[in-house]
Structures are given as structure tokens and as C-alpha cells.
Design a protein around this motif. Sequence first.
Motif, PDB file in Angstrom:
ATOM      1  N   UNK A   1       0.805  -1.222   0.000  1.00  0.00           N
ATOM      2  CA  UNK A   1       0.000   0.000   0.000  1.00  0.00           C
ATOM      3  C   UNK A   1       0.839   1.273   0.000  1.00  0.00           C
ATOM      4  N   UNK A   2       0.254   2.334  -0.558  1.00  0.00           N
ATOM      5  CA  UNK A   2       0.867   3.656  -0.502  1.00  0.00           C
ATOM      6  C   UNK A   2       1.046   4.055   0.954  1.00  0.00           C
ATOM      7  N   UNK A   3       0.111   3.663   1.782  1.00  0.00           N
ATOM      8  CA  UNK A   3       0.121   3.968   3.216  1.00  0.00           C
ATOM      9  C   UNK A   3       1.448   3.514   3.854  1.00  0.00           C
ATOM     10  N   UNK A   4       1.781   2.246   3.674  1.00  0.00           N
ATOM     11  CA  UNK A   4       3.014   1.688   4.245  1.00  0.00           C
ATOM     12  C   UNK A   4       4.242   2.252   3.537  1.00  0.00           C
ATOM     13  N   UNK A   5       4.189   2.331   2.220  1.00  0.00           N
ATOM     14  CA  UNK A   5       5.333   2.818   1.446  1.00  0.00           C
ATOM     15  C   UNK A   5       5.688   4.265   1.817  1.00  0.00           C
ATOM     16  N   UNK A   6       4.659   5.096   1.993  1.00  0.00           N
ATOM     17  CA  UNK A   6       4.895   6.500   2.379  1.00  0.00           C
ATOM     18  C   UNK A   6       5.519   6.592   3.766  1.00  0.00           C
ATOM     19  N   UNK A   7       5.015   5.783   4.687  1.00  0.00           N
ATOM     20  CA  UNK A   7       5.550   5.769   6.052  1.00  0.00           C
ATOM     21  C   UNK A   7       7.024   5.376   6.028  1.00  0.00           C
ATOM     22  N   UNK A   8       7.319   4.305   5.310  1.00  0.00           N
ATOM     23  CA  UNK A   8       8.694   3.809   5.199  1.00  0.00           C
ATOM     24  C   UNK A   8       9.592   4.877   4.565  1.00  0.00           C
ATOM     25  N   UNK A   9       9.104   5.468   3.485  1.00  0.00           N
ATOM     26  CA  UNK A   9       9.875   6.475   2.756  1.00  0.00           C
ATOM     27  C   UNK A   9      10.147   7.695   3.634  1.00  0.00           C
ATOM     28  N   UNK A  10       9.125   8.152   4.357  1.00  0.00           N
ATOM     29  CA  UNK A  10       9.312   9.345   5.186  1.00  0.00           C
ATOM     30  C   UNK A  10      10.323   9.078   6.300  1.00  0.00           C
ATOM     31  N   UNK A  11      10.323   7.864   6.852  1.00  0.00           N
ATOM     32  CA  UNK A  11      11.297   7.523   7.897  1.00  0.00           C
ATOM     33  C   UNK A  11      12.700   7.364   7.309  1.00  0.00           C
ATOM     34  N   UNK A  12      12.788   6.815   6.098  1.00  0.00           N
ATOM     35  CA  UNK A  12      14.097   6.668   5.442  1.00  0.00           C
ATOM     36  C   UNK A  12      14.670   8.046   5.134  1.00  0.00           C
ATOM     37  N   UNK A  13      13.826   8.955   4.666  1.00  0.00           N
ATOM     38  CA  UNK A  13      14.244  10.316   4.353  1.00  0.00           C
ATOM     39  C   UNK A  13      14.690  11.032   5.615  1.00  0.00           C
TER      40      UNK A  13
ATOM     41  N   UNK B   1      15.772   9.684   8.440  1.00  0.00           N
ATOM     42  CA  UNK B   1      16.999   9.124   9.032  1.00  0.00           C
ATOM     43  C   UNK B   1      18.215   9.537   8.205  1.00  0.00           C
ATOM     44  N   UNK B   2      18.076   9.670   6.885  1.00  0.00           N
ATOM     45  CA  UNK B   2      19.234  10.110   6.100  1.00  0.00           C
ATOM     46  C   UNK B   2      19.502  11.596   6.322  1.00  0.00           C
ATOM     47  N   UNK B   3      18.421  12.374   6.598  1.00  0.00           N
ATOM     48  CA  UNK B   3      18.617  13.788   6.915  1.00  0.00           C
ATOM     49  C   UNK B   3      19.337  13.964   8.253  1.00  0.00           C
ATOM     50  N   UNK B   4      18.966  13.132   9.221  1.00  0.00           N
ATOM     51  CA  UNK B   4      19.576  13.293  10.547  1.00  0.00           C
ATOM     52  C   UNK B   4      21.051  12.864  10.555  1.00  0.00           C
ATOM     53  N   UNK B   5      21.438  12.014   9.592  1.00  0.00           N
ATOM     54  CA  UNK B   5      22.840  11.614   9.491  1.00  0.00           C
ATOM     55  C   UNK B   5      23.662  12.793   8.942  1.00  0.00           C
ATOM     56  N   UNK B   6      23.072  13.494   7.985  1.00  0.00           N
ATOM     57  CA  UNK B   6      23.749  14.629   7.346  1.00  0.00           C
ATOM     58  C   UNK B   6      23.912  15.781   8.333  1.00  0.00           C
ATOM     59  N   UNK B   7      22.861  16.046   9.127  1.00  0.00           N
ATOM     60  CA  UNK B   7      22.901  17.211  10.028  1.00  0.00           C
ATOM     61  C   UNK B   7      23.833  17.016  11.204  1.00  0.00           C
TER      62      UNK B   7
END
Length: 142
Positions: free
Chosen positions: A122-134, A136-142
Amino acid sequence: RVSLEEVLQWSQSFEKLITSKYGPMIYKTYLKTEHSDENIEFWLACEAYKKVTSQRKRISMARKLFTSYIQPQAPNEINIDSPARKAIIKNIQKPTQSCFDEAQRIIYMHMERDSYPRFLESKFYQKLKHSLQTNSSNSIVN
């Protein structure tokens, strides 16, 4: 707050989803979109029911489970076979800790085979996963 690690584990098995901290709540939100959230509600209610030790509380909870999910035309009627329904009707007067086990097993299988694969796609799960992946990669950069 749900973690990316937890969300990724959900795709490994239905068991991991349903026994995780936030999985049942998020899965229930998804099931509402499919109009089948009574399944997870019943399953969770059975888990709580099995932990009840007081006979008086068990009888009260059993009746509530029965009128909400089991009896024909119940407001949140679940899809179980006739033998399972008849066994509960027979045992409802003197409910045991395990009197909903068969119905719970059937509902678990329905969710695992039917809605769980759709949930993962589902888009529901995929969006959740994507937003968390995004995030976590942002918090590594900052």
C-alpha cells in the motif's frame, strides 16, 4: 515514535507487525481504509481477554466480545466459519480463557493472508517507510 527499524521489520512477517509496539495501531489505521479494522480490534481484544484472571471480568468481557464481534448482525461482525461461531455460542455461558482462540486464529489467518500483503504494497506503508528513510538520512547529514 515509530522507528525506521521497526517499520522495516514489519515486512519480514505478519507476526513482527502484530507484536511490535506501534504495528497494531498503524495496521489498524490501514485496515480502516479497507473497512476491515474489526479484525485487528477483535484480535487485540482477544489478547486482552486471555490475560483476564477474574472470572467475573472474564464473563463480562466474553459477553462484550460476543455482542460486538460474534453474534449474527453484530456491529463489528467478524468473518468466521459456522463451527467456530457455534462453539463460542455454546461456551459463552461459562467462558474459558481459551473460548475465543479458534475465532482469533481464523481472524489472524485472514489478516495474514489477505490484508497484510496489501498493507505491505500500500501507498500507506510505502509512504511511512519512505518518510522515515528520508528523515533518518537527513539526521545523518545534520
